[in-house]
Design a protein around this motif. Structure first.
Motif, PDB file in Angstrom:
ATOM      1  N   ARG A   1      -4.018 -96.410 -61.462  1.00 27.54           N
ATOM      2  CA  ARG A   1      -3.465 -97.183 -60.343  1.00 27.54           C
ATOM      3  C   ARG A   1      -3.493 -98.687 -60.607  1.00 27.54           C
ATOM      4  O   ARG A   1      -4.481 -99.240 -61.059  1.00 27.54           O
ATOM      5  CB  ARG A   1      -4.231 -96.869 -59.058  1.00 27.54           C
ATOM      6  CG  ARG A   1      -3.999 -95.467 -58.527  1.00 27.54           C
ATOM      7  CD  ARG A   1      -4.790 -95.202 -57.261  1.00 27.54           C
ATOM      8  NE  ARG A   1      -6.227 -95.181 -57.520  1.00 27.54           N
ATOM      9  CZ  ARG A   1      -7.137 -95.047 -56.556  1.00 27.54           C
ATOM     10  NH1 ARG A   1      -6.752 -94.940 -55.284  1.00 27.54           N
ATOM     11  NH2 ARG A   1      -8.423 -95.026 -56.845  1.00 27.54           N
ATOM     12  N   GLY A   2      -2.376 -99.330 -60.276  1.00 33.28           N
ATOM     13  CA  GLY A   2      -2.309-100.784 -60.320  1.00 33.28           C
ATOM     14  C   GLY A   2      -2.082-101.397 -61.676  1.00 33.28           C
ATOM     15  O   GLY A   2      -2.037-102.629 -61.801  1.00 33.28           O
ATOM     16  N   VAL A   3      -1.890-100.598 -62.715  1.00 32.51           N
ATOM     17  CA  VAL A   3      -1.706-101.146 -64.062  1.00 32.51           C
ATOM     18  C   VAL A   3      -0.346-101.833 -64.166  1.00 32.51           C
ATOM     19  O   VAL A   3       0.668-101.324 -63.679  1.00 32.51           O
ATOM     20  CB  VAL A   3      -1.834-100.041 -65.127  1.00 32.51           C
ATOM     21  CG1 VAL A   3      -1.515-100.587 -66.517  1.00 32.51           C
ATOM     22  CG2 VAL A   3      -3.232 -99.447 -65.096  1.00 32.51           C
ATOM     23  N   VAL A   4      -0.335-102.996 -64.797  1.00 35.26           N
ATOM     24  CA  VAL A   4       0.906-103.738 -65.053  1.00 35.26           C
ATOM     25  C   VAL A   4       1.213-103.603 -66.538  1.00 35.26           C
ATOM     26  O   VAL A   4       0.514-104.177 -67.379  1.00 35.26           O
ATOM     27  CB  VAL A   4       0.772-105.220 -64.660  1.00 35.26           C
ATOM     28  CG1 VAL A   4       2.074-105.967 -64.964  1.00 35.26           C
ATOM     29  CG2 VAL A   4       0.415-105.351 -63.184  1.00 35.26           C
ATOM     30  N   PHE A   5       2.241-102.822 -66.864  1.00 38.34           N
ATOM     31  CA  PHE A   5       2.632-102.618 -68.264  1.00 38.34           C
ATOM     32  C   PHE A   5       3.595-103.735 -68.657  1.00 38.34           C
ATOM     33  O   PHE A   5       4.723-103.791 -68.160  1.00 38.34           O
ATOM     34  CB  PHE A   5       3.288-101.252 -68.438  1.00 38.34           C
ATOM     35  CG  PHE A   5       2.380-100.091 -68.116  1.00 38.34           C
ATOM     36  CD1 PHE A   5       1.523 -99.588 -69.069  1.00 38.34           C
ATOM     37  CD2 PHE A   5       2.365 -99.521 -66.843  1.00 38.34           C
ATOM     38  CE1 PHE A   5       0.671 -98.525 -68.780  1.00 38.34           C
ATOM     39  CE2 PHE A   5       1.529 -98.455 -66.545  1.00 38.34           C
ATOM     40  CZ  PHE A   5       0.671 -97.953 -67.514  1.00 38.34           C
ATOM     41  N   PRO A   6       3.187-104.652 -69.567  1.00 33.26           N
ATOM     42  CA  PRO A   6       3.971-105.869 -69.820  1.00 33.26           C
ATOM     43  C   PRO A   6       5.239-105.664 -70.629  1.00 33.26           C
ATOM     44  O   PRO A   6       6.110-106.540 -70.657  1.00 33.26           O
ATOM     45  CB  PRO A   6       2.984-106.755 -70.593  1.00 33.26           C
ATOM     46  CG  PRO A   6       2.081-105.784 -71.278  1.00 33.26           C
ATOM     47  CD  PRO A   6       1.945-104.614 -70.364  1.00 33.26           C
ATOM     48  N   GLY A   7       5.371-104.536 -71.298  1.00 32.69           N
ATOM     49  CA  GLY A   7       6.557-104.288 -72.118  1.00 32.69           C
ATOM     50  C   GLY A   7       6.851-102.811 -72.211  1.00 32.69           C
ATOM     51  O   GLY A   7       6.431-102.011 -71.361  1.00 32.69           O
ATOM     52  N   GLU A   8       7.562-102.431 -73.243  1.00 35.94           N
ATOM     53  CA  GLU A   8       7.917-101.024 -73.409  1.00 35.94           C
ATOM     54  C   GLU A   8       6.669-100.166 -73.530  1.00 35.94           C
ATOM     55  O   GLU A   8       5.722-100.506 -74.236  1.00 35.94           O
ATOM     56  CB  GLU A   8       8.791-100.873 -74.652  1.00 35.94           C
ATOM     57  CG  GLU A   8       9.237 -99.456 -74.933  1.00 35.94           C
ATOM     58  CD  GLU A   8      10.086 -99.353 -76.172  1.00 35.94           C
ATOM     59  OE1 GLU A   8       9.710 -98.574 -77.083  1.00 35.94           O
ATOM     60  OE2 GLU A   8      11.118-100.065 -76.239  1.00 35.94           O
ATOM     61  N   ILE A   9       6.663 -99.031 -72.843  1.00 37.75           N
ATOM     62  CA  ILE A   9       5.545 -98.096 -72.898  1.00 37.75           C
ATOM     63  C   ILE A   9       6.113 -96.703 -73.126  1.00 37.75           C
ATOM     64  O   ILE A   9       7.113 -96.315 -72.504  1.00 37.75           O
ATOM     65  CB  ILE A   9       4.687 -98.141 -71.600  1.00 37.75           C
ATOM     66  CG1 ILE A   9       3.470 -97.233 -71.710  1.00 37.75           C
ATOM     67  CG2 ILE A   9       5.523 -97.822 -70.384  1.00 37.75           C
ATOM     68  CD1 ILE A   9       2.422 -97.736 -72.649  1.00 37.75           C
ATOM     69  N   ASP A  10       5.488 -95.946 -74.023  1.00 41.51           N
ATOM     70  CA  ASP A  10       6.042 -94.656 -74.426  1.00 41.51           C
ATOM     71  C   ASP A  10       5.029 -93.538 -74.204  1.00 41.51           C
ATOM     72  O   ASP A  10       4.020 -93.442 -74.910  1.00 41.51           O
ATOM     73  CB  ASP A  10       6.442 -94.718 -75.906  1.00 41.51           C
ATOM     74  CG  ASP A  10       7.257 -93.504 -76.333  1.00 41.51           C
ATOM     75  OD1 ASP A  10       7.446 -92.589 -75.496  1.00 41.51           O
ATOM     76  OD2 ASP A  10       7.704 -93.463 -77.495  1.00 41.51           O
ATOM     77  N   PHE A  11       5.312 -92.687 -73.193  1.00 42.50           N
ATOM     78  CA  PHE A  11       4.509 -91.499 -72.924  1.00 42.50           C
ATOM     79  C   PHE A  11       5.248 -90.238 -73.370  1.00 42.50           C
ATOM     80  O   PHE A  11       4.926 -89.139 -72.915  1.00 42.50           O
ATOM     81  CB  PHE A  11       4.188 -91.387 -71.431  1.00 42.50           C
ATOM     82  CG  PHE A  11       3.257 -92.438 -70.903  1.00 42.50           C
ATOM     83  CD1 PHE A  11       1.878 -92.302 -71.021  1.00 42.50           C
ATOM     84  CD2 PHE A  11       3.756 -93.572 -70.281  1.00 42.50           C
ATOM     85  CE1 PHE A  11       1.023 -93.260 -70.532  1.00 42.50           C
ATOM     86  CE2 PHE A  11       2.905 -94.550 -69.786  1.00 42.50           C
ATOM     87  CZ  PHE A  11       1.533 -94.397 -69.915  1.00 42.50           C
ATOM     88  N   SER A  12       6.231 -90.368 -74.236  1.00 42.15           N
ATOM     89  CA  SER A  12       7.025 -89.215 -74.661  1.00 42.15           C
ATOM     90  C   SER A  12       6.149 -88.144 -75.275  1.00 42.15           C
ATOM     91  O   SER A  12       5.228 -88.436 -76.055  1.00 42.15           O
ATOM     92  CB  SER A  12       8.088 -89.657 -75.672  1.00 42.15           C
ATOM     93  OG  SER A  12       8.983 -90.569 -75.095  1.00 42.15           O
TER      94      SER A  12
END
Length: 414
Positions: free
Chosen positions: A107-118
């Motif tokens: 909760r509340g995380v700010v992902f600053p760029g591309e993030i890959d959970f593939s």
């Protein structure tokens, strides 16, 4: 000196060694802070607007709408952030999340760029509430074996849930999607669990806003599907879908796209889907959206000089019972004024004569009525009066018919 330094770092009661983030709750559609604080054990903090944040909760824009230190990170630092996050939550080398890592709360995380959970297999409940995805986010081919929550999250770039498998519920309430979001499933899939991947058991997207395209093609919705109070800036795509009987869509006015070349086809698909589940109200709404999109995507004559244009303005394509009656009252007043002003009829008598053309249409052509009017007016005025009264009767009958048709269509179509 040490005491002074500690007082400087203890800003607004937030100590240097603790992130100031507070989890957000949503009672009655209003955000409030809960007593739960940052779930990450991080020593290095970042100062923003007089408060200290861990790298995961630190915003990328401050109160002055300027980029923070995190907002100016390069690709190398963003990759390091992603690696740190995967390590903290305990994603294994086999791309599995079991919930047994250091942190099982996102909760509340700010992902600053591309993030890959593939291809990640989430084998425990996942909570992405109040997260902010600044760059593109990929969940392609991921498996959610338990509930997944994205409540009040923001997606600033395109988001991809293509071919994802949702074994349980998906909560997507109060989300803001600024670019495209893709929940499609491909019929060309070679997954062994193809049937399970195609199914979405329950999904709640109420109160979310979709600025870009939203794709749900080739999905089977097997449980409650809730889009109430959502706003779609472009027509959502549901090609090849099987919708559940307990499917809820927002009102007509929340679909803002009625002029693009593909909008009327997408609304036609939704109209047919609502017809299959006997949802007459939403079927009527999508029929209206389909016809409006078809008209507005045509030339000038079809836009403003066609029967479709008149049908929309008079009854919103048969979905409004009250609109024809309101227009009828306006025409009643208009014709009453004309009888009073141009034919020197007393005001009360003019109103009575106007009402008579509605409840007893074409009475001016009745032999007794014609004989009476012929004694009062000269031939030219008498002829003009009969033509105007006939026009009023025709318009009134049309509006009454549209209102009756709209009332019938609320309960039975076809």
């Amino acid at each position: 000196m040490i005491k002074i330094k500690l007082e400087v770092l203890n800003i607004k009661g937030h100590q240097m060694n603790k992130c100031c983030y507070k989890h957000k709750l949503l009672p009655n559609e209003e955000l409030i802070e809960s007593e739960e604080s940052c779930q990450f054990d991080v020593e290095e903090l970042i100062l923003v607007d007089g408060k200290y944040f861990c790298q995961f909760h630190c915003p990328v824009i401050n109160d002055q709408k300027e980029l923070t230190e995190k907002g100016m990170w390069n690709d190398e630092k963003i990759d390091r952030f992603n690696d740190d996050f995967f390590e903290v939550i305990g994603i294994t080398d086999d791309r599995e999340f079991t919930g047994e890592g250091k942190v099982d709360d996102f909760r509340g995380v700010v992902f600053p760029g591309e993030i890959d959970f593939s291809d990640v297999q989430f084998k425990a409940p996942v909570d992405f509430s109040n997260c902010e995805f600044i760059g593109e986010s990929y969940f392609t081919d991921a498996v959610f074996s338990d509930d997944v929550i994205f409540t009040y999250s923001t997606f600033r770039k395109s988001t991809n849930f293509y071919n994802c498998r949702f074994d349980r519920g998906l909560d997507f309430l109060y989300c803001m999607v600024l670019e495209s979001i893709n929940f499609q499933y491909t019929n060309k899939s070679d997954h062994e669990d193809q049937e399970e991947r195609q199914v979405i058991k329950t999904i709640n997207m109420s109160d979310s806003v979709f600025i870009g395209d939203a794709y749900f093609d080739n999905r089977e919705f097997k449980g409650k599907t809730d889009f109430r109070r959502c706003t779609f800036s472009t027509a959502p795509s549901f090609y090849g879908c099987e919708l559940h009987q307990e499917t809820f869509f927002p009102p007509f006015s929340n679909f803002l796209d009625t002029s693009s070349s593909e909008a009327f086809q997408k609304y036609r698909v939704l109209r047919l889907s609502m017809e299959n589940v006997r949802n007459r109200v939403d079927e009527g709404s999508f029929f209206a959206l389909e016809q409006r999109s078809l008209r507005l995507s045509s030339g000038f004559a079809d836009k403003y000089l066609s029967l479709s244009f008149i049908y929309e303005k008079c009854s919103l394509y048969g979905t409004s019972v009250s609109r024809p009656m309101i227009i009828l009252l306006c025409f009643l007043s208009f014709f009453s004024f004309n009888y009073y002003y141009f034919f020197d009829i007393e005001f009360v008598e003019a109103v009575e004569f106007s009402i008579q053309q509605v409840v007893r249409p074409f009475t001016s052509w009745n032999s007794k009525e014609a004989e009476y009017l012929g004694k009062i007016f000269i031939i030219s005025d008498f002829f003009a009066l009969r033509l105007i009264a006939t026009l009023q009767s025709l318009v009134s009958l049309m509006l009454i018919a549209l209102s009756i048709l709209a009332a019938r269509w609320r309960f039975k179509r076809g």
